[in-house]
Design a protein around this motif. Structure first.
Motif, short mmCIF file in Angstrom:
data_model
loop_
_atom_site.label_atom_id
_atom_site.label_comp_id
_atom_site.label_asym_id
_atom_site.label_seq_id
_atom_site.Cartn_x
_atom_site.Cartn_y
_atom_site.Cartn_z
N VAL A 40 1.06 -1.68 0.07
CA VAL A 40 -0.08 0.04 -0.01
C VAL A 40 1.00 1.45 -0.35
O VAL A 40 0.52 2.34 -0.72
CB VAL A 40 -1.15 -0.28 1.21
N THR A 41 1.34 1.16 0.74
CA THR A 41 3.06 2.42 1.06
C THR A 41 3.13 3.17 -0.52
O THR A 41 3.45 4.13 -1.22
CB THR A 41 4.38 2.24 1.67
N ASP A 42 3.37 1.43 -1.66
CA ASP A 42 4.43 1.86 -3.06
C ASP A 42 3.32 2.48 -3.62
O ASP A 42 3.04 2.98 -4.39
CB ASP A 42 4.67 1.14 -3.82
N PHE A 43 1.67 1.75 -3.26
CA PHE A 43 0.68 2.17 -4.25
C PHE A 43 0.25 3.81 -3.92
O PHE A 43 0.13 4.98 -4.96
CB PHE A 43 -0.38 1.43 -3.87
N LYS A 44 0.75 3.73 -2.87
CA LYS A 44 -0.14 5.84 -2.65
C LYS A 44 1.10 6.40 -3.03
O LYS A 44 0.79 7.95 -3.55
CB LYS A 44 -0.05 5.71 -0.32
N ALA A 45 2.45 5.97 -2.54
CA ALA A 45 3.68 6.97 -3.43
C ALA A 45 3.68 7.61 -4.71
O ALA A 45 3.26 8.43 -5.01
CB ALA A 45 4.71 6.64 -2.30
N LEU A 46 3.31 6.01 -5.66
CA LEU A 46 2.83 6.43 -7.22
C LEU A 46 1.92 6.99 -7.67
O LEU A 46 2.04 7.64 -8.68
CB LEU A 46 3.07 5.60 -7.37
N ALA A 47 0.56 6.83 -6.26
CA ALA A 47 -0.33 7.81 -6.89
C ALA A 47 -0.57 8.71 -6.39
O ALA A 47 -1.14 9.81 -6.81
CB ALA A 47 -2.02 7.16 -6.21
N GLY A 48 0.08 9.71 -5.25
CA GLY A 48 0.40 10.84 -5.37
C GLY A 48 -1.38 11.30 -4.47
O GLY A 48 -1.75 10.47 -3.78
N PRO A 49 -1.30 12.65 -4.50
CA PRO A 49 -2.43 13.16 -4.44
C PRO A 49 -3.61 12.82 -3.90
O PRO A 49 -4.34 12.76 -3.61
CB PRO A 49 -2.27 14.99 -3.53
N GLN A 50 -3.13 12.37 -5.84
CA GLN A 50 -5.51 11.82 -6.45
C GLN A 50 -6.04 10.72 -5.88
O GLN A 50 -6.99 10.39 -5.96
CB GLN A 50 -4.74 11.86 -7.54
N CYS A 51 -4.79 10.10 -4.98
CA CYS A 51 -5.33 8.24 -4.02
C CYS A 51 -6.10 8.18 -3.26
O CYS A 51 -6.12 10.04 -2.54
CB CYS A 51 -4.05 7.96 -3.64
N PRO A 52 -7.55 8.36 -3.63
CA PRO A 52 -8.31 8.13 -2.42
C PRO A 52 -8.44 7.06 -1.34
O PRO A 52 -7.19 6.58 -1.30
CB PRO A 52 -9.61 7.67 -3.43
N PRO A 53 -9.28 6.70 -0.52
CA PRO A 53 -8.61 6.53 0.75
C PRO A 53 -9.07 5.04 0.75
O PRO A 53 -9.23 4.54 -1.13
CB PRO A 53 -10.62 6.49 1.74
N VAL A 54 -7.89 4.03 0.98
CA VAL A 54 -7.77 2.68 1.03
C VAL A 54 -8.10 1.88 1.82
O VAL A 54 -7.64 2.30 2.99
CB VAL A 54 -6.09 2.50 0.24
N ASN B 129 -1.36 -13.21 6.29
CA ASN B 129 0.15 -12.37 6.78
C ASN B 129 0.85 -13.22 6.48
O ASN B 129 0.90 -14.25 6.49
CB ASN B 129 -0.46 -11.72 7.64
N GLN B 130 2.43 -12.59 6.50
CA GLN B 130 3.28 -13.16 6.06
C GLN B 130 4.40 -13.26 7.58
O GLN B 130 5.59 -13.41 7.40
CB GLN B 130 4.69 -12.13 4.67
N HIS C 128 11.32 -9.63 5.49
CA HIS C 128 11.04 -8.38 5.00
C HIS C 128 9.18 -7.99 4.81
O HIS C 128 9.41 -6.98 4.08
CB HIS C 128 11.71 -8.02 3.74
N LEU C 129 9.27 -9.41 4.34
CA LEU C 129 7.38 -9.32 3.46
C LEU C 129 6.61 -8.88 4.61
O LEU C 129 5.23 -8.27 4.40
CB LEU C 129 7.44 -10.62 3.05
N GLY C 130 6.83 -9.82 6.25
CA GLY C 130 6.01 -9.41 7.18
C GLY C 130 6.24 -7.90 6.42
O GLY C 130 5.41 -7.14 7.60
N PHE C 131 7.16 -7.51 6.92
CA PHE C 131 7.15 -5.93 7.49
C PHE C 131 6.94 -4.94 6.58
O PHE C 131 5.83 -3.99 6.82
CB PHE C 131 8.41 -5.70 7.70
N THR C 132 6.79 -6.07 4.80
CA THR C 132 5.92 -4.58 3.86
C THR C 132 3.96 -4.96 4.66
O THR C 132 3.71 -4.38 4.32
CB THR C 132 5.92 -5.36 2.90
N ASN C 133 3.66 -6.14 5.12
CA ASN C 133 2.45 -6.00 5.67
C ASN C 133 1.85 -5.18 6.78
O ASN C 133 1.13 -4.58 6.56
CB ASN C 133 2.11 -7.11 6.65
N ILE C 134 3.31 -4.67 7.50
CA ILE C 134 3.03 -3.88 9.23
C ILE C 134 2.82 -2.67 8.23
O ILE C 134 2.13 -1.46 8.64
CB ILE C 134 3.97 -4.16 9.91
#
Length: 373
Positions: free
Chosen positions: A74-88, A95-96, A110-116
């Motif tokens: 989600v962090t990658d997606f929101k960063a790439l989407a920028g201000p136009q990203c709606p609520p997630v 979970n990993q 690392h994958l588990g921390f990505t989930n967090i």
């Protein structure tokens, strides 16, 4: 209730993940547009699906809400989407941090921390059972304690404050459910159902071992072994056509939903021996088709069964499973009333009912998310 346009991101579009995406999209009162990727290379999906999805979305501002499942960063997606990203909204199928490992496999924290971090970045977090929610927080707390310094315990408090439980729905054909008893009477022995994935975390060895013991003692039954198969098949499945030559009526994944439901309708008993199960869609599908469940006293199962029926359904060890199964196979009619009650209980999980709860919860997520944005 406000009408929403929901962008549903599913990077592992197969099995229960696909069933949930399709079931919700079909029954929701909202517009649900699914973006999906093939169900393979799951570790790479966690790292790269945000990049793939952001290229596929024509205009994020068309949507009121993004619904992402647990293999989306989600962090990658929101960063790439920028201000136009709606609520997630972020949904955990698994979970990993706590998923059981195959023998010899090492956990990739690392994958588990990505989930967090994804849960932290989301506006709302949903789990598919209470068990899964509690298991995640326990494992996440353990991982954070392993950090050498700067342990962000506050992260879990933040996530917990925006966490809810949304049970997945199941897809049912009422006509098939109603006719189940007639179908079961066509067989001269009770039919035992396996409708889980052919993987180590479903613990097939215990399942077949218990059945072999009963067979050696002359207990009669038929067997339907279904469920999805992948490249690597556990040793326990090899040779079952010979070990259960007189019992096995069907063996292999049922491509046609009608064929799958036909076997469920004829089944008397469905068994889980799983060591990993955060909900249990296949079990509840079988129960809704009037298969009596025998389930371990662990994972999500105890919360899915009415209290008054737990003593019949929940087993505590392999010997208890064997004893309970023998009683059902010898006198299946004695369980008729309880089977009917369980089937009625399982039907409450149909998407016809569950989609209403999802719709309401996601409306609340969209509204609270817009206020924060």
């Amino acid at each position: 209730m406000k009408f929403l346009k929901i962008l549903f991101l599913e990077p592992f579009y197969g099995g229960s993940h696909k069933a949930v995406a399709d079931g919700f999209a079909a029954c929701s009162r909202h517009q649900v547009d699914i973006l999906s990727l093939a169900p393979r290379f799951w570790k790479w999906r966690m790292r790269g699906s945000a990049l793939a999805f952001i290229r596929q979305v024509k205009n994020l501002t068309d949507y009121d809400l993004v619904f992402a499942t647990d293999m989306v960063d989600v962090t990658d997606f929101k960063a790439l989407a920028g201000p136009q990203c709606p609520p997630v909204a972020f949904y955990f199928h698994e979970n990993q941090l706590s998923y059981p490992l195959e023998p010899g496999e090492k956990r990739d924290f690392h994958l588990g921390f990505t989930n967090i971090i994804s849960a932290l970045a989301a506006d709302q977090v949903f789990f598919n059972s209470k068990f899964h929610r509690d298991d995640f927080f326990s494992a996440a707390k353990s991982l954070i304690r392993k950090m050498p310094d700067l342990r962000p315990g506050w992260v879990l408090d933040n996530i917990r404050s925006k966490t809810g439980v949304l049970y997945p729905g199941i897809e049912l054909d009422p006509k098939v459910v109603v006719s189940s008893e007639q179908e079961k009477s066509r067989l001269d022995r009770p039919l035992v159902i396996w409708n889980h994935r052919w993987e180590y975390d479903k613990n097939p060895k215990t399942f077949f071992t218990v059945l072999e013991r009963l067979k050696r003692r002359g207990i009669l039954f038929y067997l339907a072994v279904m469920g999805e198969q992948y490249d690597s098949v556990p040793e326990a499945f090899k040779g079952i056509d010979k070990r259960f030559d007189a019992e096995l009526l069907v063996c292999g994944y049922q491509e046609q939903v009608a064929d799958y439901r036909k076997w469920l309708a004829q089944g008397r008993v469905v068994i889980s021996t799983a060591i990993q199960e955060n909900f249990g869609i296949s079990v509840m599908e079988a129960v809704a088709h009037a298969c009596f469940p025998l389930l371990p006293n662990r994972l999500s199962y105890p919360e899915l069964i009415p209290e008054r029926l737990k003593s019949d359904v929940i087993y505590h060890d392999d010997a208890d499973l064997e004893a309970k199964l023998e009683r059902i196979l010898v006198k299946p009619d004695a369980y008729q009333d309880k089977t009917v009650a369980l089937a009625a209980h399982a039907e409450r999980f149909s998407w016809v009912h569950m989609a209403q709860k999802w719709d309401e919860m996601l409306c609340q997520t969209g509204e609270s998310g817009r206020r924060r944005h």
